[in-house]
Enzyme design. Structure first.
Site, PDB file in Angstrom:
ATOM      1  N   GLU A   7       0.863  -1.185   0.000  1.00 37.98           N
ATOM      2  CA  GLU A   7       0.000   0.000   0.000  1.00 37.98           C
ATOM      3  C   GLU A   7       0.904   1.241   0.000  1.00 37.98           C
ATOM      4  OE1 GLU A   7      -2.492   0.074   3.473  1.00 37.98           O
ATOM      5  OE2 GLU A   7      -4.020  -1.208   2.584  1.00 37.98           O
ATOM      6  N   ARG A  14     -16.390  -8.041  15.094  1.00 41.41           N
ATOM      7  CA  ARG A  14     -16.671  -8.372  16.500  1.00 41.41           C
ATOM      8  C   ARG A  14     -17.055  -7.092  17.229  1.00 41.41           C
ATOM      9  NH1 ARG A  14     -11.140  -7.487  16.021  1.00 41.41           N
ATOM     10  NH2 ARG A  14     -10.447  -5.846  17.445  1.00 41.41           N
TER      11      ARG A  14
END
Ligand code: MV4
Length: 506
Positions: free
Chosen positions: A200, A292
């Site tokens: 990236e 989560r």
């Protein structure tokens, strides 16, 4: 709604879920390892079952044992908390395969978001901004070289199946690429059993801002605002807050839309967090999605007034989201400080042992989510978090002052903690001005200064106590002067007098 839920976790998050169950009239089933037999979550649950020895690999990570207890206890659903098996797609599938409800996202969404390259690809297709980089894992050095030239140095090598900084290497020029690539692959293989890495564009000093999203099983998706999580140590969040001091209504609208589209793109259901990096031009880029409930969810609860665990149970039981996006209003400011049993003065060295004395702070606007009590021992087997201290105020300045006051009241003996670090952050000018990014700890934290002040304080205790003892006089506490630890926060009692009086009284 469920009649009985098993919490496949321990510590403060197990306590948190058990409390929500109790408020909803849902029976709770705790599981515990041998060293957790007398833990708070075991005490609070309606039922508790042993699942093996202390090592998580023999207890909290053993899916079969947990599912077996759920069946034997008659639990209809499992809440995984965070950590352990909470982002394990195989476990989620096994729970569903046992005709139990998984209180979390679809297993496929967990698996997809677990691959950073697959997640990036899905987000690009959905029009969610991602950091410029490679569409998938890198095959070889030649391909890496070509992509790095195309993206432009500096570039960041990242593990495709990992997160939290493991396997990350910043590459500033071509000569560094080969060695960085090899070492990143090795670290990724050992940490995530996969050598796949990708590239990236490296964003210098970004901010880490994440959005809480909620999706029900009927296609409704909303976000509950953002959390600023830039203050991290070795990719471990230490201080989180909501809202972000960087945020404007326009940027929140823009990033909130990206977060909701990210959830829609992966068929998300239940609670999730979309993490973004924000660069110095306030451009936001998708970083990863956490499938989560997060450790830092309380700051979102404090400013929205919503119980996120209650929402999780409602949605998992098939109910529609009871709120539209327009219903979500943010009120005030909340800051969370994770209290770890790590020594702030010794490079956060883990500090294990028995908690001989524990007196949490309280008072208006203070919430402490703890999983352990006085007399418990900090185990080497699990995460060394003692509690999460949350301070709410009608604005950020008040929340900061309240957090500082609460940290100074927090009494723990028997282990060293990160409380001194928290006080440092609350007193730090850059933090107080909201002018910080992910380089804050390495640039602002001066451990020598902290040690020096700690020594000054200890010397004050000795001198002040000696002086008061000699005077044998009562002490007027009505004359305020600068606090000894923080010039400029007036209205605080003089540290000398307070310490001397306490020492004298003792
Ligand atoms: C980045 C980055 C800069 N540029 N990606 C850190 C762990 C993982 N969550 C991703 N991280 C980063 N990814 C690009 N393209 C900087 C970091 C980073 C970071 C991000 C958020 C919070 C704290 C951090 C600390 C160091 C590096």
């Amino acid at each position: 709604m469920f009649n009985k839920v098993l919490i496949a976790n321990r510590g403060e998050i197990a306590v948190r879920v058990i409390r929500a169950c109790r408020e909803m009239g849902v029976k709770s089933v705790a599981v515990y390892s041998e060293v957790d037999r007398t833990s708070l979550h075991v005490l609070l649950a309606d039922e508790a079952y042993p699942i093996g020895p202390a090592p998580a690999s023999e207890s909290y990570l053993v899916a079969e044992k947990i599912i077996d207890v759920a069946k034997r206890s008659g639990a209809e659903a499992i809440h995984p908390g965070y950590g352990f098996l909470s982002e394990n797609a195989h476990f989620a599938r096994a729970v569903r395969g046992a005709d139990l409800t998984w209180i979390g996202p679809p297993p496929d969404a967990i698996a997809t978001m677990g691959s950073k390259t697959e997640a990036r690809s899905i987000m690009m297709k959905a029009g969610v901004p991602v950091v410029p980089g490679t569409p998938e894992g890198i095959r070889d050095l030649d391909e890496a070289t070509r992509y790095a030239e195309e993206i432009g140095y500096p570039v960041l090598i990242k593990a495709a199946m990992g997160g939290g900084g493991k396997g990350m290497r910043v590459v500033h020029e071509p000569s560094e690429l080969k060695e960085s690539l090899d070492s990143a692959r090795r670290e990724s293989e050992s940490a995530f059993s996969s050598p796949i890495v990708f590239l990236e564009k490296y964003l210098e000093k970004p901010r880490h801002i994440e959005f809480q999203v909620f999706a029900d099983n009927h296609g409704n998706i909303i976000h509950l605002g953002e959390r600023e999580c830039s203050i991290q140590r070795r990719h471990q969040k230490v201080v989180e807050e909501a809202p972000s001091p960087l945020m404007t209504p326009e940027l929140r609208e823009e990033m909130g839309r990206s977060a909701v589209e990210a959830a829609r793109a992966c068929g998300y259901q239940n609670a999730g967090t979309v993490e973004f990096l924000v660069d110095q031009n306030r451009n936001h880029y998708f970083l990863e999605m956490n499938t989560r409930l997060q450790v830092e969810h309380p700051v979102t609860e404090m400013v929205t007034g919503l119980d996120l665990v209650r929402l999780q149970l409602l949605i998992a039981s098939g109910e529609k989201l009871p709120y539209s996006q327009e219903d979500i209003k943010l009120n005030g400011h909340a800051i969370e400080m994770r209290i770890y049993s790590e020594d702030s003065m010794e490079n956060f060295l883990p500090s294990t042992g028995k908690i001989r004395y524990l007196k949490p702070p309280d008072g208006f606007g203070i919430r402490e989510d703890a999983g352990i009590r006085e007399g418990d021992s900090i185990s080497i087997f699990y995460d060394p978090m003692i509690s999460k201290l949350v301070a709410w105020g009608q604005d950020r300045e008040i929340a900061i002052r309240r957090m500082r006051r609460a940290l100074m009241e927090y009494r723990i003996t028997g282990v060293r903690t990160t409380i001194p670090f928290g006080i440092f952050v609350m007193e730090n000018a850059a933090f107080r001005e909201g002018n910080f990014d992910t380089s804050f700890v390495q640039e602002e934290f001066d451990v020598e200064r902290l040690v020096e002040r700690s020594k000054e304080r200890e010397m004050m205790v000795a001198l002040a106590a000696a002086w008061h003892h000699k005077q044998g006089q009562s002490i007027s506490s009505n004359n305020h002067s600068e606090s000894t630890t923080q010039p400029g926060i007036n209205g605080m009692q003089s540290g000398w007098r307070k310490i001397g009086r306490k020492a004298n009284l003792r």
